[in-house]
Design a protein around this motif. Structure first.
Motif, PDB file in Angstrom:
ATOM      1  N   LEU A 104      -0.537   3.624   2.905  1.00  0.00           N
ATOM      2  CA  LEU A 104      -0.769   4.569   3.998  1.00  0.00           C
ATOM      3  C   LEU A 104      -2.253   4.923   4.107  1.00  0.00           C
ATOM      4  O   LEU A 104      -2.810   4.972   5.211  1.00  0.00           O
ATOM      5  CB  LEU A 104       0.056   5.841   3.768  1.00  0.00           C
ATOM      6  CG  LEU A 104       1.583   5.691   3.839  1.00  0.00           C
ATOM      7  CD1 LEU A 104       2.267   6.998   3.447  1.00  0.00           C
ATOM      8  CD2 LEU A 104       2.023   5.255   5.223  1.00  0.00           C
ATOM      9  N   ARG A 105      -2.867   5.193   2.969  1.00  0.00           N
ATOM     10  CA  ARG A 105      -4.286   5.566   2.984  1.00  0.00           C
ATOM     11  C   ARG A 105      -5.153   4.425   3.508  1.00  0.00           C
ATOM     12  O   ARG A 105      -6.047   4.631   4.336  1.00  0.00           O
ATOM     13  CB  ARG A 105      -4.727   5.959   1.562  1.00  0.00           C
ATOM     14  CG  ARG A 105      -6.168   6.446   1.486  1.00  0.00           C
ATOM     15  CD  ARG A 105      -6.504   6.930   0.088  1.00  0.00           C
ATOM     16  NE  ARG A 105      -6.409   5.879  -0.909  1.00  0.00           N
ATOM     17  CZ  ARG A 105      -5.448   5.775  -1.819  1.00  0.00           C
ATOM     18  NH1 ARG A 105      -4.466   6.665  -1.846  1.00  0.00           N
ATOM     19  NH2 ARG A 105      -5.450   4.788  -2.690  1.00  0.00           N
ATOM     20  N   THR A 109      -5.835   5.872   7.584  1.00  0.00           N
ATOM     21  CA  THR A 109      -6.946   6.824   7.645  1.00  0.00           C
ATOM     22  C   THR A 109      -8.013   6.388   8.652  1.00  0.00           C
ATOM     23  O   THR A 109      -8.625   7.240   9.311  1.00  0.00           O
ATOM     24  CB  THR A 109      -7.586   7.017   6.262  1.00  0.00           C
ATOM     25  OG1 THR A 109      -7.908   5.733   5.695  1.00  0.00           O
ATOM     26  CG2 THR A 109      -6.651   7.750   5.324  1.00  0.00           C
ATOM     27  N   TYR A 113      -5.574   9.288  10.858  1.00  0.00           N
ATOM     28  CA  TYR A 113      -4.419   9.943  10.249  1.00  0.00           C
ATOM     29  C   TYR A 113      -4.817  10.610   8.938  1.00  0.00           C
ATOM     30  O   TYR A 113      -5.682  10.119   8.208  1.00  0.00           O
ATOM     31  CB  TYR A 113      -3.299   8.933   9.996  1.00  0.00           C
ATOM     32  CG  TYR A 113      -2.510   8.586  11.235  1.00  0.00           C
ATOM     33  CD1 TYR A 113      -1.303   9.206  11.516  1.00  0.00           C
ATOM     34  CD2 TYR A 113      -2.994   7.645  12.141  1.00  0.00           C
ATOM     35  CE1 TYR A 113      -0.585   8.890  12.667  1.00  0.00           C
ATOM     36  CE2 TYR A 113      -2.288   7.331  13.299  1.00  0.00           C
ATOM     37  CZ  TYR A 113      -1.082   7.959  13.544  1.00  0.00           C
ATOM     38  OH  TYR A 113      -0.385   7.655  14.687  1.00  0.00           O
ATOM     39  N   ILE A 115      -3.230  11.936   5.264  1.00  0.00           N
ATOM     40  CA  ILE A 115      -2.094  11.685   4.382  1.00  0.00           C
ATOM     41  C   ILE A 115      -2.063  12.748   3.294  1.00  0.00           C
ATOM     42  O   ILE A 115      -3.032  12.912   2.550  1.00  0.00           O
ATOM     43  CB  ILE A 115      -2.179  10.296   3.720  1.00  0.00           C
ATOM     44  CG1 ILE A 115      -2.615   9.222   4.725  1.00  0.00           C
ATOM     45  CG2 ILE A 115      -0.861   9.947   3.048  1.00  0.00           C
ATOM     46  CD1 ILE A 115      -1.664   8.996   5.860  1.00  0.00           C
ATOM     47  N   HIS A 129       5.442  11.833   1.126  1.00  0.00           N
ATOM     48  CA  HIS A 129       4.229  11.715   1.932  1.00  0.00           C
ATOM     49  C   HIS A 129       4.416  12.439   3.269  1.00  0.00           C
ATOM     50  O   HIS A 129       5.462  12.284   3.918  1.00  0.00           O
ATOM     51  CB  HIS A 129       3.883  10.247   2.220  1.00  0.00           C
ATOM     52  CG  HIS A 129       4.042   9.357   1.023  1.00  0.00           C
ATOM     53  ND1 HIS A 129       3.138   9.310  -0.013  1.00  0.00           N
ATOM     54  CD2 HIS A 129       5.027   8.477   0.704  1.00  0.00           C
ATOM     55  CE1 HIS A 129       3.549   8.438  -0.921  1.00  0.00           C
ATOM     56  NE2 HIS A 129       4.699   7.922  -0.502  1.00  0.00           N
ATOM     57  N   VAL A 131       2.481  12.552   6.868  1.00  0.00           N
ATOM     58  CA  VAL A 131       1.479  11.809   7.636  1.00  0.00           C
ATOM     59  C   VAL A 131       1.228  12.539   8.949  1.00  0.00           C
ATOM     60  O   VAL A 131       2.155  12.758   9.728  1.00  0.00           O
ATOM     61  CB  VAL A 131       1.951  10.365   7.915  1.00  0.00           C
ATOM     62  CG1 VAL A 131       0.880   9.596   8.688  1.00  0.00           C
ATOM     63  CG2 VAL A 131       2.285   9.650   6.607  1.00  0.00           C
ATOM     64  N   PRO A 224       2.944   1.714   8.058  1.00  0.00           N
ATOM     65  CA  PRO A 224       1.828   2.001   8.975  1.00  0.00           C
ATOM     66  C   PRO A 224       2.030   1.385  10.363  1.00  0.00           C
ATOM     67  O   PRO A 224       1.713   2.029  11.377  1.00  0.00           O
ATOM     68  CB  PRO A 224       0.622   1.382   8.264  1.00  0.00           C
ATOM     69  CG  PRO A 224       0.991   1.396   6.827  1.00  0.00           C
ATOM     70  CD  PRO A 224       2.459   1.103   6.809  1.00  0.00           C
TER      71      PRO A 224
END
Length: 255
Positions: A104-105, A109, A113, A115, A129, A131, A224
């Motif tokens: 996700l990061r 990002t 976004y 996180i 998580h 988001v 993602p």
């Protein structure tokens, strides 16, 4: 085997063993057979390579066969390793939330976004998580399954193998509702939070996205993409910052 059978005598070596322990035992015991089959496949690759070399009048048919044999053996080894590695979270060798957080990061990002990992509404729900970004707000949880568990939906209901997935869906939907209520109350921004389950292990059709009972199941690497494609809230940078700061303040951090 767990559950056993009145027609099959119990094997003492499996008594009290967890599914993970049994899987590891079978995997170790199957190493010799995997090496033998890899050798057979490589031999077939060698023969095919030599045959192709002769058929197309290549300078060195034997070398062509050797190269193809090596390629086949390496490909088989990689496939075997990947199959075993897919069970790492289920076996407790890796942590699903760490894997998903990294994905996700890395992927979100740069799209604006934020996180937040390991958050909980005080006294209520917790999620792996949270988001927050231009497309809206999502919660992502992680779950690991054994390699023989098929995940699917039939008639609008989730199935994890032979079991219903309704409990997971209910818990995550309740968590999403609780988090949305807290963030909406504190920021004044009306929110609907969607719930996603990042699936580690188990069996899903390739690139499958399973949606039922208000929950979406997908492999961690595809979370993602799901968020970027389906986001509809159109939050601006100021709202994202406000929501992220409010979540960091109001939601208890786990761990």
């Amino acid at each position: 085997m767990p559950g056993g059978s009145i027609y099959v005598p119990q094997d003492d070596k499996f008594t009290g063993a967890s599914p993970q322990q049994m899987y590891e035992k079978f995997w170790a015991e199957g190493a010799k057979e995997r090496w033998i089959m890899r050798g057979v496949k490589a031999a077939i690759g060698l023969a095919v390579g030599i045959g192709l070399g002769i058929r197309f009048s290549l300078p060195s048919p034997v070398l062509t066969g050797i190269v193809l044999a090596v390629v086949v053996a390496v490909a088989d080894a990689v496939w075997s390793w990947k199959k075993h590695e897919d069970t790492a979270v289920w076996r407790g060798k890796r942590r699903g939330e760490v894997i998903t957080a990294r994905i996700l990061r890395r992927r979100l990002t740069r799209h604006g976004y934020r996180i937040l990992n390991g958050r909980a509404v005080r006294g209520e729900a917790s999620v792996d998580h949270l988001v927050i970004g231009p497309g809206g707000v999502w919660i992502v949880d992680n779950e690991a399954f054994g390699p023989d568990v098929e995940l699917a939906q039939y008639g609008g209901r989730l199935f994890f193998g032979e079991k219903y997935g309704s409990r997971h869906a209910k818990e995550l939907n309740e968590a999403a509702t609780a988090l949305a209520e807290v963030l909406t109350k504190q920021t004044g921004i009306p929110l609907t939070i969607e719930a996603v389950l990042a699936v580690h292990g188990g069996y899903m059709r390739r690139n499958a996205v399973i949606a039922a009972e208000g929950l979406t199941l997908v492999r961690p690497r595809r979370v993602p993409d799901l968020i970027l494609k389906r986001g509809m809230a159109a939050l601006d940078a100021e709202q994202i910052e406000l929501l992220a700061r409010t979540a960091a303040r109001e939601l208890r951090r786990l761990g």
